[in-house]
Every structure is written in C-alpha cells, then in structure tokens.
Design an enzyme around this catalytic site. Sequence first.
Site, PDB file in Angstrom:
ATOM      1  CB  ALA A 253     -10.790  85.683  74.366  1.00 12.67           C
ATOM      2  N   PRO A 254     -11.669  88.731  73.444  1.00 13.42           N
ATOM      3  CG  PRO A 254     -10.936  90.821  72.682  1.00 13.42           C
ATOM      4  CD  PRO A 254     -11.722  89.612  72.259  1.00 13.42           C
ATOM      5  CB  CYS A 373     -18.714  90.659  63.979  1.00  9.90           C
ATOM      6  SG  CYS A 373     -17.255  89.625  63.884  1.00  9.90           S
TER       7      CYS A 373
HETATM    8  C1  LIG Z   1     -16.049  86.777  67.989  1.00 13.43           C
HETATM    9  S1  LIG Z   1     -14.796  86.334  69.063  1.00 13.43           S
HETATM   10  C2  LIG Z   1     -15.481  86.769  70.617  1.00 13.43           C
HETATM   11  C3  LIG Z   1     -15.378  88.217  70.953  1.00 13.43           C
HETATM   12  C4  LIG Z   1     -15.778  88.498  72.389  1.00 13.43           C
HETATM   13  N1  LIG Z   1     -17.094  87.998  72.684  1.00 13.43           N
HETATM   14  C5  LIG Z   1     -15.745  89.979  72.683  1.00 13.43           C
HETATM   15  O1  LIG Z   1     -16.776  90.651  72.618  1.00 13.43           O
HETATM   16  O2  LIG Z   1     -14.656  90.479  73.007  1.00 13.43           O
HETATM   17  C6  LIG Z   1     -14.933  84.611  69.105  1.00 13.43           C
HETATM   18  C7  LIG Z   1     -14.092  83.952  70.156  1.00 13.43           C
HETATM   19  O3  LIG Z   1     -14.410  82.555  70.128  1.00 13.43           O
HETATM   20  C8  LIG Z   1     -13.259  81.836  70.487  1.00 13.43           C
HETATM   21  N2  LIG Z   1     -13.483  80.452  70.037  1.00 13.43           N
HETATM   22  C9  LIG Z   1     -13.327  79.925  68.804  1.00 13.43           C
HETATM   23  N3  LIG Z   1     -13.705  78.632  68.803  1.00 13.43           N
HETATM   24  C10 LIG Z   1     -14.114  78.350  70.058  1.00 13.43           C
HETATM   25  C11 LIG Z   1     -14.610  77.183  70.689  1.00 13.43           C
HETATM   26  N4  LIG Z   1     -14.774  76.052  70.013  1.00 13.43           N
HETATM   27  N5  LIG Z   1     -14.907  77.244  72.006  1.00 13.43           N
HETATM   28  C12 LIG Z   1     -14.751  78.395  72.706  1.00 13.43           C
HETATM   29  N6  LIG Z   1     -14.265  79.526  72.157  1.00 13.43           N
HETATM   30  C13 LIG Z   1     -13.967  79.505  70.857  1.00 13.43           C
HETATM   31  C14 LIG Z   1     -12.143  82.576  69.793  1.00 13.43           C
HETATM   32  O4  LIG Z   1     -10.919  82.330  70.444  1.00 13.43           O
HETATM   33  C15 LIG Z   1     -12.598  84.033  69.942  1.00 13.43           C
HETATM   34  O5  LIG Z   1     -11.994  84.594  71.061  1.00 13.43           O
END
Ligand SMILES: C[S@@+](CC[C@H](N)C(=O)[O-])C[C@H]1O[C@@H](n2cnc3c(N)ncnc32)[C@H](O)[C@@H]1O
Length: 426
Positions: A253-254, A373
């Site tokens: 997400a997102p 990031c």
């Molecule tokens: C850096 S963001 C990802 C951005 C996404 N890849 C994009 O390009 O739009 C990290 C994501 O990891 C999710 N997240 C955090 N801990 C997590 C977990 N244990 N398992 C799966 N998702 C997780 C968060 O909700 C967040 O949406």
Amino acid sequence: MIEIQLLAIQAIGEVFAGANLNEVLRNIWQINSRLTPQQRGAIQDIAYGTLRHYGQLDAILHQLLNKPAQDKSLHYLLAIALYQLCYSKAPAHAIVDHAVSSSRKITRNPAASGLINAVLRNFMRQRTLLLDQIKSNEVARYSYPQWWIDKLRQQYPQDYKAILLAGNEHPAMILRINSLRTSVNHYQAMLDAQGIGSEWLGGSALQLIRPVSVEKLPGFSEGLVTVQDAGAQFAAPLLDVKAGMRVLDACAAPGGKSTHLAELTENIKLTVLDKYEDRLTRLTENFSRLQITDYQLICGDAMNPSQWWNGQLYDRILADVPCSASGVVNRHPDIKWLRRPGDTDNFAQIQTTILNELWPLLRHGGKLLYATCSVFNEENNLITEKFLSIHQDASRLPCSHEEINNGQLLPGPHHDGFFYALLQKN
Ligand SMILES: C[S@@+](CC[C@H](N)C(=O)[O-])C[C@H]1O[C@@H](n2cnc3c(N)ncnc32)[C@H](O)[C@@H]1O
C-alpha cells in the site's frame, strides 16, 4: 490570515506531540470543511515550510527570547510568523499584526500580545545580525536534529551536506505514464496542450516544470498517469518481471510500485499484501483508477507468512519495507522532528524479520527486491550484507543505474532518496 495562523499552529503542535502531518491536515480539513482551497493551500504551505526550516526558526527564537515562551502555542506562533517573514511574500506589517491578533485568540494574557509584537519587531530590526549569529549552529544551518546531521556526516563524509540540503527543497512533481494506455510522447503533447510544461527524466517519468493539482492532469481519473517520484519508479523495472510470473508485493500500500509492475508486464499473477486494512483501501482505489483488475489482495503480516501464504512459491518478490523515510524528508518535513535516534534500530529489526520470512517464499532462481526510502545505512546495506552472510543460497545482483551507488540513490533535484538491493536465490 489569523485563522490560517491558528490552524497552522494546531498542525505544528500536533506534529511535535507525535502526530503525522498529513493525517493532522486531513483531520483539520474534515473539521473545518468551509476552508477554501486557497486557505488550505496557505495552511499547508505554512505548516510544511515552518517544519522544513524549524531548526533555523527555533534558533532565532532562542536568540530573541530570554526564556522560552511558557505556552507552546505562542512559541509555534512565533515560529510561524518568523517563517512567513523569512520565506513568504506577505507584507511584514500584516504578518506581525495578524500574529498579535492570533496571540489574543490563544490567551487572554495581555503580556502575550506585547511579547509577540516585541519579538517579531526585534527580529525585523536585527535580522542580518541574528542570521549571522546562528551560522555556526548546525541545527540552525541545516534544520535537522543534531543526531541526524552527525549520522549522515559519519555515513556520507562527502555528500552529507548535499543530502541535508536536498531534504529542505520543495519536492518535484513527477508523473509516471501508464504505458498500457498511452506513451510518454503522446502524454507530453497532452500536457503541452493544457499549458503544463514537463521534462522527460527517462523511462516513464515526466517531471512537471510547476506542480499542479491532479484534477488538472489530463486523463488522471481515467488512469493515464500516476504521481510517483522518479526514484520510486526505479523499483518495478529492476525486478525484471516476465509474463506469467507469480509476483508478490509484500508491503504494497498504497500501490505505487505494484501498479507500476502491472503496467510494465501484462499477464502477471500479482499478489498485493499489506498489514493495514485502511491503507489497502487506498491501494484498491489506485488500482481501480488505473483499471487494473487482475490481482489478489491480502491483508496480512509480511513478518508472519504462515497466516496467509498458500504454499505456492513466487518468481519475484518486492519487499518495500517500512522504514525511517529519511530519503523523503522533502515531501514529509515532519519526519525529521518525529524520528528519534533509536528508531533506525527498531526499523532494522522489522526489516530483517520481513526479509528472512519472505525468503522461503521465493523459488530457486527467483529474485527479491529489497527497497527502502531511507538514506541510513542501518536500514540498507547493513541489513542486506547481514542477510547475505547468513543465507548461503542468496546472491546480490547489480542494480545497474548510473545514479545508484552500492544500492543507494541519494536525494536530488529529480528524485527522492531510495535504497535497492536485488537478491537472487541460487
Ligand atoms: C514504504 S510503504 C510501501 C509503499 C508501496 N510499496 C508503494 O510503492 O506505494 C510500506 C508499507 O508497508 C506496510 N507494512 C508495515 N508493516 C508491515 C508488515 N509487517 N507486513 C506487511 N505490510 C507492512 C505499511 O502499511 C506500508 O503500506
């Protein structure tokens, strides 16, 4: 301007109490639904700008005040007014008058308005001297906490100043052209026809000369483009996905990177996973705007695949893990004041666990792209080097791009800061 200053104070106060600026502003818009787009823009500009330059503004206040203002709201009011005096085109007398009136709304104590008036007029009289006096103070010069400056200096002795300054720039607005629906040339012509200037950055990325609201972008609601930083657009091509492959985006997400994966290669078996339901709602909105329907959605924990994995191996995995976001402070200036020195260690533990847990889900010969990031080494090369030392069946493939050095893309005028490590299972 008074209401604008008061709502900006509220936003900054909530950030310093630990809240995320975007969420704070979303709440303020919801509660104050009568605000015009111009008023929202002004509040946003003041809140972002004050946080971007808070180290400098706070240092000036320390020079001007014998002791810090007891009422934190008054301190933030002074910081906001100083930001406006230093960085906006609003007339100085109007800024001061409005700040004095705002102080009357904050407290009935008449001394407060006198203090605000005296401090701001003092600044205007001694501006050059005051700015000169704080030059040797690094927190004031760069507007980051000292621990952050020290960490970057130690990790990037050559580049730390450029990294810090890049984080204080206004972020560029960059588009990703949906290659399934249009081409870069065609879309650039559509922008030109609307009087929106753009520059091609390579691949599917177009940087707008001046940011515009997404409603003004031709074909936005029909899914012709996505707003996505150019550095984030490096991820999907690096993963080298072919038609028919089973692909997992484990922290999706997102959906910025997973929608790019779907745009680059048709007929992939895409699974998108995220731990948080509300964030997945935003992901599904983005998928549906881009008219991507063929994917599997799972709300689950990447640290615990036994809860959601069906046992079928993946050809490709994207692990865009949660991180300090130290590479994107230009977009999120609240981050530098919200993070604490120990946060990178906490993130490192989560990142290591996610990587270890996802590895068994990858087939032999398959590739996993580890991404953050962040510019902090503890979340980047230190994680992947440790992983490679433990997993004999893993090797690191080059991320061939002239701007990526040992996996690290440093923030600059055309992209944010990212880290990429492409791992292959032998
Ligand atoms: C850096 S963001 C990802 C951005 C996404 N890849 C994009 O390009 O739009 C990290 C994501 O990891 C999710 N997240 C955090 N801990 C997590 C977990 N244990 N398992 C799966 N998702 C997780 C968060 O909700 C967040 O949406």
